[in-house]
Design a protein around this motif. Structure first.
Motif, PDB file in Angstrom:
ATOM      1  N   LYS A   3       0.696  -1.216   0.075  1.00  0.00           N
ATOM      2  CA  LYS A   3       0.094  -0.169  -0.056  1.00  0.00           C
ATOM      3  C   LYS A   3       0.903   1.313   0.135  1.00  0.00           C
ATOM      4  CE  LYS A   3      -3.865  -1.982   2.410  1.00  0.00           C
ATOM      5  NZ  LYS A   3      -4.855  -2.000   3.685  1.00  0.00           N
ATOM      6  N   ALA A   4       2.184   1.077   0.690  1.00  0.00           N
ATOM      7  CA  ALA A   4       3.009   2.340   0.576  1.00  0.00           C
ATOM      8  C   ALA A   4       4.540   1.955   0.472  1.00  0.00           C
ATOM      9  CB  ALA A   4       2.798   3.032   1.929  1.00  0.00           C
ATOM     10  N   VAL A   5       5.058   3.021  -0.196  1.00  0.00           N
ATOM     11  CA  VAL A   5       6.744   3.071   0.091  1.00  0.00           C
ATOM     12  C   VAL A   5       6.999   4.344   0.738  1.00  0.00           C
ATOM     13  CG1 VAL A   5       8.663   3.086  -1.427  1.00  0.00           C
ATOM     14  CG2 VAL A   5       6.508   1.841  -2.307  1.00  0.00           C
ATOM     15  N   VAL A 191       4.216  -2.510   3.536  1.00  0.00           N
ATOM     16  CA  VAL A 191       5.066  -1.215   3.224  1.00  0.00           C
ATOM     17  C   VAL A 191       6.404  -1.875   2.814  1.00  0.00           C
ATOM     18  CG1 VAL A 191       6.349   0.405   4.504  1.00  0.00           C
ATOM     19  CG2 VAL A 191       3.910  -0.060   5.232  1.00  0.00           C
ATOM     20  N   LEU A 192       6.918  -1.013   1.791  1.00  0.00           N
ATOM     21  CA  LEU A 192       8.417  -1.104   1.447  1.00  0.00           C
ATOM     22  C   LEU A 192       9.097   0.244   1.817  1.00  0.00           C
ATOM     23  CD1 LEU A 192      10.259  -2.906  -0.232  1.00  0.00           C
ATOM     24  CD2 LEU A 192       9.594  -1.633  -2.150  1.00  0.00           C
ATOM     25  N   MET A 193      10.446  -0.409   2.438  1.00  0.00           N
ATOM     26  CA  MET A 193      11.258   0.813   2.742  1.00  0.00           C
ATOM     27  C   MET A 193      12.300   0.832   1.603  1.00  0.00           C
ATOM     28  SD  MET A 193      12.306   3.072   5.252  1.00  0.00           S
ATOM     29  CE  MET A 193      13.763   3.837   5.048  1.00  0.00           C
ATOM     30  N   ASP A 201      18.505   1.338   7.746  1.00  0.00           N
ATOM     31  CA  ASP A 201      17.654   1.184   6.701  1.00  0.00           C
ATOM     32  C   ASP A 201      16.757  -0.027   6.842  1.00  0.00           C
ATOM     33  OD1 ASP A 201      17.443   3.860   6.345  1.00  0.00           O
ATOM     34  OD2 ASP A 201      18.938   3.652   4.625  1.00  0.00           O
ATOM     35  N   PHE A 202      17.243  -1.267   7.633  1.00  0.00           N
ATOM     36  CA  PHE A 202      16.552  -2.571   8.029  1.00  0.00           C
ATOM     37  C   PHE A 202      16.308  -2.429   9.459  1.00  0.00           C
ATOM     38  CE2 PHE A 202      19.308  -2.901   4.314  1.00  0.00           C
ATOM     39  CZ  PHE A 202      18.709  -3.657   3.629  1.00  0.00           C
ATOM     40  N   PRO A 203      15.081  -2.533   9.662  1.00  0.00           N
ATOM     41  CA  PRO A 203      14.865  -2.431  11.313  1.00  0.00           C
ATOM     42  C   PRO A 203      15.455  -3.611  11.989  1.00  0.00           C
ATOM     43  CG  PRO A 203      12.662  -2.414   9.846  1.00  0.00           C
ATOM     44  CD  PRO A 203      13.750  -2.549   9.167  1.00  0.00           C
ATOM     45  N   GLN A 210      10.126  -4.935   4.689  1.00  0.00           N
ATOM     46  CA  GLN A 210      10.997  -5.316   3.681  1.00  0.00           C
ATOM     47  C   GLN A 210      11.484  -4.036   3.149  1.00  0.00           C
ATOM     48  OE1 GLN A 210       9.903  -8.070   0.601  1.00  0.00           O
ATOM     49  NE2 GLN A 210       8.231  -8.220   1.495  1.00  0.00           N
ATOM     50  N   THR A 211      12.895  -4.143   3.033  1.00  0.00           N
ATOM     51  CA  THR A 211      13.803  -2.972   2.222  1.00  0.00           C
ATOM     52  C   THR A 211      14.290  -3.017   1.089  1.00  0.00           C
ATOM     53  OG1 THR A 211      14.439  -2.359   4.743  1.00  0.00           O
ATOM     54  CG2 THR A 211      15.688  -1.383   2.733  1.00  0.00           C
ATOM     55  N   ALA A 212      13.831  -2.253   0.107  1.00  0.00           N
ATOM     56  CA  ALA A 212      14.549  -2.013  -1.314  1.00  0.00           C
ATOM     57  C   ALA A 212      16.025  -1.343  -1.091  1.00  0.00           C
ATOM     58  CB  ALA A 212      13.702  -1.369  -2.220  1.00  0.00           C
TER      59      ALA A 212
END
Length: 261
Positions: A3-5, A191-193, A201-203, A210-212
């Motif tokens: 739903k969100a980036v 959500v994508l980080m 930037d990785f919890p 998830q992280t790109a």
């Protein structure tokens, strides 16, 4: 469902020599603190720097619910005697960050929009995805908006910009991420980080976001690795990888539950 980036800012949407920026910002604010406290600038720099370091390292108790701004102000006041939340003193720092700091960008700090940043945001908005700016909230709103201005981001429709004033932890603490998503009424799986820092930037520990990754190297935890300039062009692939990783994660949960039984 995605739903969100949510984006990091420095060296993700904004190209910047962050070390040079921090040196200028900390030295200027320390001088201001020294003038107010009538103390040695080097002593003020040590006070300011150690308070900022403790903030970014999340060096506080788990039950400490103060905002990052309150925590930082309390730390500085305890060490220098200067109450940063006094309206007159707060106005002095805000004036610096809104009127002086924006003019400090030079050939060394070299802040400018990162290649592909605007295309990435436009691609996401065209697809109906929500966006937020999850920059590390160790700075005030005024200071973050200064850098947003350097990156031509002030008109981007971010639903949330994390700052000292609206956050209680810094990256990579999962509490920071989860509180931000709670504000947005989103779940981690939605959500994508997007970020460039393999540590922040990785919890950590993982909380399901998830992280790109758009920095150097290829962290194992990343869903996709590439440059910011490639992000928009490869977003179909990124979205597929997002769902594939999500499905694998759900399968792992099912298998672990079966083993427990």
């Amino acid at each position: 469902m995605l739903k969100a980036v949510v984006f990091d800012m420095d060296d993700t949407l904004l190209s910047i020599n962050l070390s040079a920026f921090l040196a200028v910002y900390m030295m200027d604010e320390a001088r201001l603190l020294a003038d107010i406290a009538r103390t040695n600038p080097f002593s003020a720099f040590a006070t300011f720097g150690s308070a900022l370091l403790n903030l970014t390292n999340n060096a506080r108790d788990d039950d400490d619910d103060r905002t990052n701004r309150a925590y930082f102000n309390d730390t500085v006041e305890r060490r220098s005697g200067v109450p940063l939340d006094d309206p007159v003193i707060a106005d002095a720092f805000t004036y610096y960050e809104r009127e002086v700091l924006p003019r400090r960008n030079d050939s060394i700090i070299a802040a400018h929009p990162r290649s592909g940043a605007h295309e990435a945001v436009e691609t996401l908005l065209d697809r109906g995805l929500r966006i937020a700016l999850l920059t590390n909230p160790s700075f005030s709103r005024a200071c973050i908006e200064c850098r947003m201005g350097w990156g031509d981001m002030l008109d981007m429709p971010f639903e949330l910009v994390t700052t000292m004033e609206n956050s209680t932890r810094c990256k990579p603490d999962p509490r920071y991420y989860l509180e931000s998503l709670d504000t947005l009424d989103l779940a981690p799986a939605e959500v994508l980080m997007v970020g460039n820092d393999p540590k922040r930037d990785f919890p950590t520990p993982d909380c399901g976001i998830q992280t790109a990754y758009v920095g150097s190297g290829k962290p194992v935890r990343s869903t996709w690795c590439g440059s910011m300039a490639e992000f928009a062009e490869h977003f179909d692939e990124i979205e597929e990888l997002f769902y594939e990783r999500q499905e694998r994660g759900l399968l792992d949960i099912v298998q672990d539950t079966s083993r427990e039984k």
